[in-house]
Design an enzyme around this catalytic site. Structure first.
Site, PDB file in Angstrom:
ATOM      1  N   SER A 225       0.972  -1.248   0.081  1.00 27.22           N
ATOM      2  CA  SER A 225      -0.006   0.039  -0.150  1.00 27.22           C
ATOM      3  C   SER A 225       0.831   1.141  -0.066  1.00 27.22           C
ATOM      4  CB  SER A 225      -0.811   0.002   1.187  1.00 27.22           C
ATOM      5  OG  SER A 225      -0.180  -0.034   2.243  1.00 27.22           O
ATOM      6  N   CYS A 280      -3.459  -4.610  -8.162  1.00 28.17           N
ATOM      7  CA  CYS A 280      -2.952  -3.222  -8.014  1.00 28.17           C
ATOM      8  C   CYS A 280      -3.233  -2.818  -9.443  1.00 28.17           C
ATOM      9  CB  CYS A 280      -1.507  -3.039  -7.868  1.00 28.17           C
ATOM     10  SG  CYS A 280      -0.613  -3.824  -9.086  1.00 28.17           S
TER      11      CYS A 280
HETATM   12  P1  NAD Z   1       0.441  -3.685   2.883  1.00 28.38           P
HETATM   13  O1  NAD Z   1       1.048  -2.286   2.771  1.00 28.38           O
HETATM   14  O2  NAD Z   1      -0.337  -3.775   3.909  1.00 28.38           O
HETATM   15  O3  NAD Z   1       1.534  -4.759   3.173  1.00 28.38           O
HETATM   16  C1  NAD Z   1       2.790  -5.097   2.330  1.00 28.38           C
HETATM   17  C2  NAD Z   1       3.935  -5.562   3.106  1.00 28.38           C
HETATM   18  O4  NAD Z   1       4.283  -4.582   3.903  1.00 28.38           O
HETATM   19  C3  NAD Z   1       3.339  -6.767   4.008  1.00 28.38           C
HETATM   20  O5  NAD Z   1       4.437  -7.776   3.800  1.00 28.38           O
HETATM   21  C4  NAD Z   1       3.390  -6.493   5.223  1.00 28.38           C
HETATM   22  O6  NAD Z   1       3.773  -7.198   6.533  1.00 28.38           O
HETATM   23  C5  NAD Z   1       4.299  -5.286   5.452  1.00 28.38           C
HETATM   24  N1  NAD Z   1       3.783  -4.285   6.235  1.00 28.38           N
HETATM   25  C6  NAD Z   1       2.339  -3.806   6.489  1.00 28.38           C
HETATM   26  N2  NAD Z   1       2.358  -2.701   7.357  1.00 28.38           N
HETATM   27  C7  NAD Z   1       3.541  -2.261   7.526  1.00 28.38           C
HETATM   28  C8  NAD Z   1       4.032  -1.247   8.451  1.00 28.38           C
HETATM   29  N3  NAD Z   1       3.250  -0.381   8.987  1.00 28.38           N
HETATM   30  N4  NAD Z   1       5.436  -1.241   8.562  1.00 28.38           N
HETATM   31  C9  NAD Z   1       6.268  -2.208   7.858  1.00 28.38           C
HETATM   32  N5  NAD Z   1       5.667  -3.207   7.072  1.00 28.38           N
HETATM   33  C10 NAD Z   1       4.543  -3.183   7.008  1.00 28.38           C
HETATM   34  O7  NAD Z   1      -0.338  -4.047   1.584  1.00 28.38           O
HETATM   35  P2  NAD Z   1      -1.197  -5.562   1.378  1.00 28.38           P
HETATM   36  O8  NAD Z   1      -2.458  -5.050   1.942  1.00 28.38           O
HETATM   37  O9  NAD Z   1      -0.419  -6.804   1.805  1.00 28.38           O
HETATM   38  O10 NAD Z   1      -1.439  -5.424  -0.232  1.00 28.38           O
HETATM   39  C11 NAD Z   1      -2.375  -4.532  -0.850  1.00 28.38           C
HETATM   40  C12 NAD Z   1      -1.765  -3.087  -1.326  1.00 28.38           C
HETATM   41  O11 NAD Z   1      -0.469  -3.640  -2.201  1.00 28.38           O
HETATM   42  C13 NAD Z   1      -2.587  -2.388  -2.326  1.00 28.38           C
HETATM   43  O12 NAD Z   1      -2.589  -1.188  -1.999  1.00 28.38           O
HETATM   44  C14 NAD Z   1      -2.158  -2.739  -3.605  1.00 28.38           C
HETATM   45  O13 NAD Z   1      -2.426  -1.647  -4.536  1.00 28.38           O
HETATM   46  C15 NAD Z   1      -0.857  -2.763  -3.412  1.00 28.38           C
HETATM   47  N6  NAD Z   1      -0.166  -3.384  -4.369  1.00 28.38           N
HETATM   48  C16 NAD Z   1       0.758  -2.712  -5.418  1.00 28.38           C
HETATM   49  C17 NAD Z   1       1.158  -3.340  -6.453  1.00 28.38           C
HETATM   50  C18 NAD Z   1       1.942  -2.500  -7.413  1.00 28.38           C
HETATM   51  O14 NAD Z   1       2.632  -3.098  -8.166  1.00 28.38           O
HETATM   52  N7  NAD Z   1       1.921  -1.264  -7.441  1.00 28.38           N
HETATM   53  C19 NAD Z   1       1.016  -4.749  -6.743  1.00 28.38           C
HETATM   54  C20 NAD Z   1       0.471  -5.527  -5.636  1.00 28.38           C
HETATM   55  C21 NAD Z   1      -0.286  -4.692  -4.848  1.00 28.38           C
END
Ligand code: NAD
Length: 495
Positions: A225, A280
């Site tokens: 995210s 995404c």
């Molecule tokens: P997320 O940001 O909640 O988590 C992603 C990763 O970060 C996980 O491994 C998680 O453990 C870690 N994480 C979560 N919160 C954290 C924090 N506060 N501090 C450090 N690490 C942390 O995302 P999600 O819910 O797993 O995935 C969905 C999101 O990913 C959506 O916003 C989507 O658009 C995005 N996404 C983007 C792409 C792209 O190519 N731009 C591709 C796939 C998904």
């Protein structure tokens, strides 16, 4: 209860005693537990990665490529198994999961060409009897932090290229669906990858913080995210790391009045509701230009009503649940909010009930018409099966919507006008653009990445961008003694 641990130095390992539940989103039941790695898990991972880097970086690119080719063969035999691991923990349909594994495998296929990709550049006689060449050398210890929505494909955007370039790689998969990451590492070992070159460290933000703050790690690849991507980018830079941090999205699909409407409707259906909108590159905004809106909304709505929402175990399922109870509630709050803001709720997926799966995290396809740019449902990423239709009077208004949005991941236009499509590809402030293609996800030999709030850093993922990200550039200028003229030179040498 089944425990999902780490993969450190070539074997399944655990030091921490803390675990987090992993759910089956179709049933809302706990199916396993994933380790929350502690300092000992982290230190052992770093130790193993450092040791492995010394020898792996010395292995010739051709020999690395042979191990990767073997890995490709093994992965091909395990597509079904990997896809099942994705579906069980993520909930997406098996066909969709298989497709994502194959798109990841294509990056492995690309990485097999690493001897060619690392060839560098050479110029003879940059000065009299002076030659110059550039080479790309590995960074060292690299790490990747990945999201829940593509537990196979997104890690595979990163580690095959990093490892092919001579680095070691530490993967921190999403704690919501961690099994696939472990399996991918085990299979690489089976292909002959030396211990410690690819480690998997499970956990949540605690272990992410350990990775981004470590001075021993040279680069961080992140996908997730936007708020977390921004945090990872800023924090990792403090210890001088190279960072590529991909964030969220709000992808617009523009339908021009001259578009083939049935193609546009099919495109929007798959892109808005496939994988329950948790991609995404999902289309979450359809921009209907001119007088096409009525027919477009009517067709999407009638098609969406026949869409089969069911668990992945049902062969006819076209859309599974969303990832968690919290995420389902968040999506429902957005739908409530959209109604309050005055958008027309054409199709409401809030109260869907799947017999036998009443506790699953299902949300039905949802469509809002007459959305405007000031609404929260338009401004923010919902990441669920919710499509907003926004009406634009002309092409210019549609283009402004695309360009003025905070996100810049993907966009697409449906039109039969070549001039409009050329203008669109040239003038959109977006990283990935489609013409009559709903989800323009680049192939492995091109590169994946958005603009604006969808990517922090200078490099997109995979393709030649991946090779550049995972290597340091060195340029050598060389002259041999016999050609050296006597005496020092105090002016800037010129040619
Ligand atoms: P997320 O940001 O909640 O988590 C992603 C990763 O970060 C996980 O491994 C998680 O453990 C870690 N994480 C979560 N919160 C954290 C924090 N506060 N501090 C450090 N690490 C942390 O995302 P999600 O819910 O797993 O995935 C969905 C999101 O990913 C959506 O916003 C989507 O658009 C995005 N996404 C983007 C792409 C792209 O190519 N731009 C591709 C796939 C998904």
């Amino acid at each position: 209860m089944k425990k999902i641990n780490n993969f450190i130095n070539g074997s399944i390992t655990s030091y921490s005693k803390d675990y987090l539940p992993v759910y089956d989103p179709s049933k809302g039941e706990i199916i396993s537990e994933v380790i929350l790695s502690n300092k000992e898990d982290f230190d052992k991972t770093i130790e193993s990665s450092e040791k492995a880097f010394l020898s792996w970086s010395e292995v010739t690119p051709l020999k690395r490529s042979r191990i990767i080719s073997k890995y490709k063969e093994i992965l091909e035999k395990n597509i079904e198994l990997l896809a099942k691991l994705v579906s069980i923990e993520h909930g997406k349909t098996l066909d969709d999961a298989k497709g994502s594994v194959i798109r990841g495998l294509e990056v492995v296929e690309f990485a097999c060409g690493i001897p060619h990709l690392l060839k560098g550049e050479f110029s003879q006689n940059v000065g009299a009897s002076i030659d110059s060449w550039s080479i790309r050398q590995p960074l060292g210890l690299t790490a990747g932090i990945t999201p829940f929505n593509f537990p196979a494909m997104v890690p595979m955007w990163m580690y095959p290229i990093s490892i092919a370039c001579g680095n070691t790689f530490i993967l921190k998969p999403s704690e919501k669906d961690p099994s696939c990451g472990l399996k991918l590492a085990e299979l690489f070992s089976e292909a002959g990858l030396p211990d410690g070159v690819f480690n998997v460290l499970n956990g949540d933000k605690e272990i992410v913080n350990a990775l981004i703050n470590s001075k021993k790690i040279s680069s961080i690849s992140f996908v997730g995210s936007t708020p977390v991507a921004k945090y990872i980018y800023e924090q990792s830079a403090k210890t001088g790391k190279r960072v590529q941090a991909l964030g969220g999205a709000k992808n617009h699909l523009v339908v021009m009045p001259d578009a083939n409407i049935n193609q546009a409707v099919d495109g929007i259906m798959g892109a808005a509701f496939g994988s329950a909108g948790e991609r995404c590159m999902a289309v979450s905004v359809a921009v209907a230009v001119g007088d096409i809106a009525e027919e477009l909304v009517e067709k999407i709505s009638s098609n969406a009503q026949t869409l089969k929402v069911a668990p992945w175990t049902d062969d006819e399922s076209q859309m599974g649940p969303v990832i968690s109870k919290e995420h389902k509630n968040k999506i429902i709050e957005y739908i409530d909010e959209g109604e309050k803001e005055g958008a027309s709720l054409v199709l409401d997926g809030r109260n869907i009930n799947i017999q036998g799966y009443e506790n699953g995290y299902f949300v039905g396809p949802t469509i809002f018409d007459n959305v405007n740019k000031n609404m929260k449902i338009y401004k923010e990423e919902i990441f669920g099966p919710v499509l907003s239709v926004i009406r634009a009077k002309d092409y210019k208004e549609a283009l402004d919507l695309v360009n003025n949005h905070q996100f810049g991941n993907g966009t697409s236009i449906y039109t039969s006008d070549g001039e409009v499509s050329r203008h669109f590809t040239t003038n959109t402030k977006i990283g990935m653009v489609g013409i009559n293609v709903p989800i323009p996800v680049p192939m492995a030999f091109h590169s994946f990445g958005g603009w604006k709030q969808s990517l922090f850093g200078d490099h997109a993922m995979h393709g030649i961008e991946g090779v550049r990200f995972f290597t340091k550039l060195k340029t050598i200028t060389s002259r041999w003694p016999k050609s050296i003229q006597a005496g020092p030179e105090f002016k800037m040498p010129t040619n």
